[in-house]
Motif scaffolding. Sequence first.
Motif, mmCIF file in Angstrom:
data_model
loop_
_atom_site.group_PDB
_atom_site.id
_atom_site.type_symbol
_atom_site.label_atom_id
_atom_site.label_comp_id
_atom_site.label_asym_id
_atom_site.label_seq_id
_atom_site.Cartn_x
_atom_site.Cartn_y
_atom_site.Cartn_z
ATOM 1 N N LYS A 142 0.812 -1.214 0.000
ATOM 2 C CA LYS A 142 0.000 0.000 0.000
ATOM 3 C C LYS A 142 0.847 1.266 0.000
ATOM 4 C CE LYS A 142 -0.717 0.133 5.038
ATOM 5 N NZ LYS A 142 -1.751 0.080 6.108
ATOM 6 N N TYR A 143 2.154 1.156 0.300
ATOM 7 C CA TYR A 143 3.029 2.321 0.273
ATOM 8 C C TYR A 143 3.904 2.352 -0.983
ATOM 9 C CZ TYR A 143 1.749 2.286 5.193
ATOM 10 O OH TYR A 143 1.039 2.255 6.373
ATOM 11 N N MET A 144 3.722 1.386 -1.898
ATOM 12 C CA MET A 144 4.610 1.252 -3.035
ATOM 13 C C MET A 144 4.007 1.762 -4.336
ATOM 14 S SD MET A 144 7.486 -0.050 -1.937
ATOM 15 C CE MET A 144 7.240 1.165 -0.637
ATOM 16 N N SER A 145 2.760 2.145 -4.345
ATOM 17 C CA SER A 145 2.114 2.595 -5.580
ATOM 18 C C SER A 145 2.688 3.929 -6.035
ATOM 19 C CB SER A 145 0.602 2.738 -5.368
ATOM 20 O OG SER A 145 0.054 1.516 -4.942
ATOM 21 N N GLU A 146 2.563 4.178 -7.365
ATOM 22 C CA GLU A 146 3.057 5.440 -7.906
ATOM 23 C C GLU A 146 2.371 6.607 -7.214
ATOM 24 O OE1 GLU A 146 5.406 6.089 -9.975
ATOM 25 O OE2 GLU A 146 5.934 4.012 -10.458
ATOM 26 N N GLY A 147 3.149 7.593 -6.892
ATOM 27 C CA GLY A 147 2.584 8.796 -6.312
ATOM 28 C C GLY A 147 2.414 8.731 -4.811
ATOM 29 N N GLU A 148 2.617 7.543 -4.207
ATOM 30 C CA GLU A 148 2.475 7.458 -2.768
ATOM 31 C C GLU A 148 3.645 8.150 -2.075
ATOM 32 O OE1 GLU A 148 -0.052 6.696 -1.415
ATOM 33 O OE2 GLU A 148 -1.149 5.204 -2.573
ATOM 34 N N SER A 149 3.425 8.664 -0.923
ATOM 35 C CA SER A 149 4.429 9.454 -0.230
ATOM 36 C C SER A 149 4.779 8.823 1.099
ATOM 37 C CB SER A 149 3.903 10.875 -0.013
ATOM 38 O OG SER A 149 4.734 11.581 0.885
ATOM 39 N N VAL A 150 5.985 9.164 1.562
ATOM 40 C CA VAL A 150 6.405 8.725 2.882
ATOM 41 C C VAL A 150 5.447 9.242 3.946
ATOM 42 C CG1 VAL A 150 8.257 8.888 4.594
ATOM 43 C CG2 VAL A 150 8.821 8.578 2.189
ATOM 44 N N GLU A 151 4.780 10.337 3.643
ATOM 45 C CA GLU A 151 3.878 10.944 4.615
ATOM 46 C C GLU A 151 2.715 10.030 4.987
ATOM 47 O OE1 GLU A 151 4.615 13.688 6.147
ATOM 48 O OE2 GLU A 151 6.445 13.751 4.951
ATOM 49 N N LEU A 152 2.471 9.029 4.138
ATOM 50 C CA LEU A 152 1.385 8.107 4.433
ATOM 51 C C LEU A 152 1.759 7.089 5.506
ATOM 52 C CD1 LEU A 152 0.047 7.381 0.828
ATOM 53 C CD2 LEU A 152 -0.921 8.908 2.533
ATOM 54 N N LEU A 153 3.058 6.956 5.774
ATOM 55 C CA LEU A 153 3.494 6.006 6.793
ATOM 56 C C LEU A 153 3.103 6.490 8.182
ATOM 57 C CD1 LEU A 153 7.095 5.218 5.524
ATOM 58 C CD2 LEU A 153 5.187 3.632 5.578
ATOM 59 N N PRO A 154 2.946 5.582 9.121
ATOM 60 C CA PRO A 154 2.703 5.983 10.507
ATOM 61 C C PRO A 154 3.835 6.868 11.014
ATOM 62 C CG PRO A 154 2.277 3.640 10.220
ATOM 63 C CD PRO A 154 2.908 4.116 8.953
ATOM 64 N N GLU A 155 3.534 7.709 11.942
ATOM 65 C CA GLU A 155 4.510 8.692 12.438
ATOM 66 C C GLU A 155 5.768 8.019 12.952
ATOM 67 O OE1 GLU A 155 4.804 12.224 15.806
ATOM 68 O OE2 GLU A 155 2.877 11.276 15.362
ATOM 69 N N GLU A 156 5.636 6.886 13.656
ATOM 70 C CA GLU A 156 6.807 6.211 14.204
ATOM 71 C C GLU A 156 7.738 5.732 13.107
ATOM 72 O OE1 GLU A 156 7.798 2.739 17.540
ATOM 73 O OE2 GLU A 156 5.779 2.930 16.718
ATOM 74 N N CYS A 157 7.148 5.233 11.983
ATOM 75 C CA CYS A 157 7.961 4.789 10.854
ATOM 76 C C CYS A 157 8.666 5.980 10.195
ATOM 77 C CB CYS A 157 7.087 4.073 9.828
ATOM 78 S SG CYS A 157 6.413 2.499 10.408
ATOM 79 N N ARG A 158 7.959 7.076 10.030
ATOM 80 C CA ARG A 158 8.557 8.259 9.401
ATOM 81 C C ARG A 158 9.730 8.759 10.213
ATOM 82 N NH1 ARG A 158 3.205 10.126 9.124
ATOM 83 N NH2 ARG A 158 3.749 11.909 10.482
ATOM 84 N N ALA A 159 9.614 8.711 11.535
ATOM 85 C CA ALA A 159 10.700 9.189 12.402
ATOM 86 C C ALA A 159 11.944 8.339 12.241
ATOM 87 C CB ALA A 159 10.230 9.178 13.853
ATOM 88 N N VAL A 160 11.775 7.041 12.127
ATOM 89 C CA VAL A 160 12.927 6.150 11.954
ATOM 90 C C VAL A 160 13.579 6.387 10.599
ATOM 91 C CG1 VAL A 160 13.664 3.753 11.739
ATOM 92 C CG2 VAL A 160 12.027 4.391 13.511
ATOM 93 N N LEU A 161 12.734 6.517 9.557
ATOM 94 C CA LEU A 161 13.273 6.764 8.212
ATOM 95 C C LEU A 161 14.053 8.064 8.157
ATOM 96 C CD1 LEU A 161 10.273 5.649 5.981
ATOM 97 C CD2 LEU A 161 12.463 4.495 6.230
ATOM 98 N N ALA A 162 13.529 9.105 8.769
ATOM 99 C CA ALA A 162 14.215 10.402 8.758
ATOM 100 C C ALA A 162 15.516 10.342 9.538
ATOM 101 C CB ALA A 162 13.284 11.469 9.337
ATOM 102 N N GLY A 163 15.504 9.671 10.647
ATOM 103 C CA GLY A 163 16.706 9.596 11.465
ATOM 104 C C GLY A 163 17.817 8.788 10.833
ATOM 105 N N GLU A 164 17.452 7.774 10.022
ATOM 106 C CA GLU A 164 18.451 6.916 9.390
ATOM 107 C C GLU A 164 18.773 7.356 7.967
ATOM 108 O OE1 GLU A 164 20.021 4.548 10.940
ATOM 109 O OE2 GLU A 164 18.855 4.696 12.796
ATOM 110 N N GLY A 165 18.098 8.392 7.470
ATOM 111 C CA GLY A 165 18.327 8.849 6.094
ATOM 112 C C GLY A 165 17.876 7.837 5.071
ATOM 113 N N CYS A 166 16.779 7.139 5.353
ATOM 114 C CA CYS A 166 16.296 6.091 4.455
ATOM 115 C C CYS A 166 15.243 6.638 3.499
ATOM 116 C CB CYS A 166 15.695 4.951 5.274
ATOM 117 S SG CYS A 166 16.834 4.198 6.446
ATOM 118 N N GLU A 167 14.926 5.853 2.497
ATOM 119 C CA GLU A 167 13.857 6.196 1.572
ATOM 120 C C GLU A 167 13.119 4.926 1.168
ATOM 121 O OE1 GLU A 167 15.182 7.662 -2.160
ATOM 122 O OE2 GLU A 167 16.862 6.244 -2.319
#
Length: 376
Positions: free
Chosen positions: A13-38
């Motif tokens: 559900k997060y892999m479709s074209e046009g989907e954004s990291v913003e759709l992830l739960p807040e806890e997941c977004r925080a980990v991605l931002a802290g680790e520099g992931c995409e």
Amino acid sequence: FPASLLSEIISEKYMSEGESVELLPEECRAVLAGEGCELVKHKMVLEYEHFTYEEALRKVLPSEVEVPGSFETIGHVAHLNLREGHEHFRLVIAQVMIDKFPAIKTVVNKMGTITNTFRVFAMEVLADRLGGTLPRVAQPGDAALETSVRQNGSIFSMNFGELYWNSRLEAEHSRLVSTFTGKDEVWDMFAGIGPFAVPAAKSHFCRVYANDLNPRSVHYLDENCRLNKVTDLVTTSCSCAREFLRGRVSACGDTVAAAGGRVHCIMNLPQDAPEFLDCFRGAFRPDVWKPQELPMVHLYAFAKSADPDECTQDIARRAVAALGCEIPGLTSHTVRDVAPRKLMMCLSFPLPPEAAFASIPAGDGVEQRDAKRAKA
């Protein structure tokens, strides 16, 4: 990456074209931002090897067919009791089973109920790593059914297609044997391949006399005594239980069997054992055996009720009818559920003197009753 978040990240559900990291739960977004992931797209192909037994069968069986989840293992043999709805899928079920459980090499399915004297049921071999025609009805000596199991510190060798064995009785074997002492003597009237006899000798150094009517059971009983190094303590025989009991009592002569201990008579033939109790009537000499020295009987039997008290009463009625007297000091133990509203029980009691020393009317002796049964 925290394992608790993997199910959120690995999701289409997060892999479709046009989907954004913003759709992830807040806890997941925080980990991605802290680790520099995409987020990236990755195609994962699940092969047969990635699925468990249950998952694989859910993929191939129709939705209305239940995945068999309960089965007995006897060494490398898996024993199924498939329902009618499994008939057309039995070979697939068996193949998935040996694929997913490396320890299983042979899969059999019970055909019908136990109707013969030796308690051996017909079975169909559905899967066999050793090769051979599939499916096939198991024949005596089928190499695929030659197996061994370890139970309560002992090893038991057998051909599962030639005799009776139930791995679900391990706890009961252990429970009863734990009540014996080194001074006791055990008379196992329906011994099978020795699940009571062997550990009684091995763990408590009891003197054991083990009997079974099935010659193949006695063959493996002898082998198991050798494997467990108790041949000096266990004497085996292949005869009718009534003949065995008369032989044991006669062999005692003028001496009580277990000096300083107790004789334990094990009657593990749940379908018919209560009716065999008549062989105790009048079998003992009052000038040799004191009432307190008479055997302790351990009687196994089935009863049709879900209430243990009702089962105990039903089996006790059958026992009283066979012995011809009341049974004081009786205790009962629930062994297991056999089927809905059917229990296997163990009733233990000291043999009543009224039965042991009874005078049998002429024409109603054990020999006459045995002859009547043989004729029938």
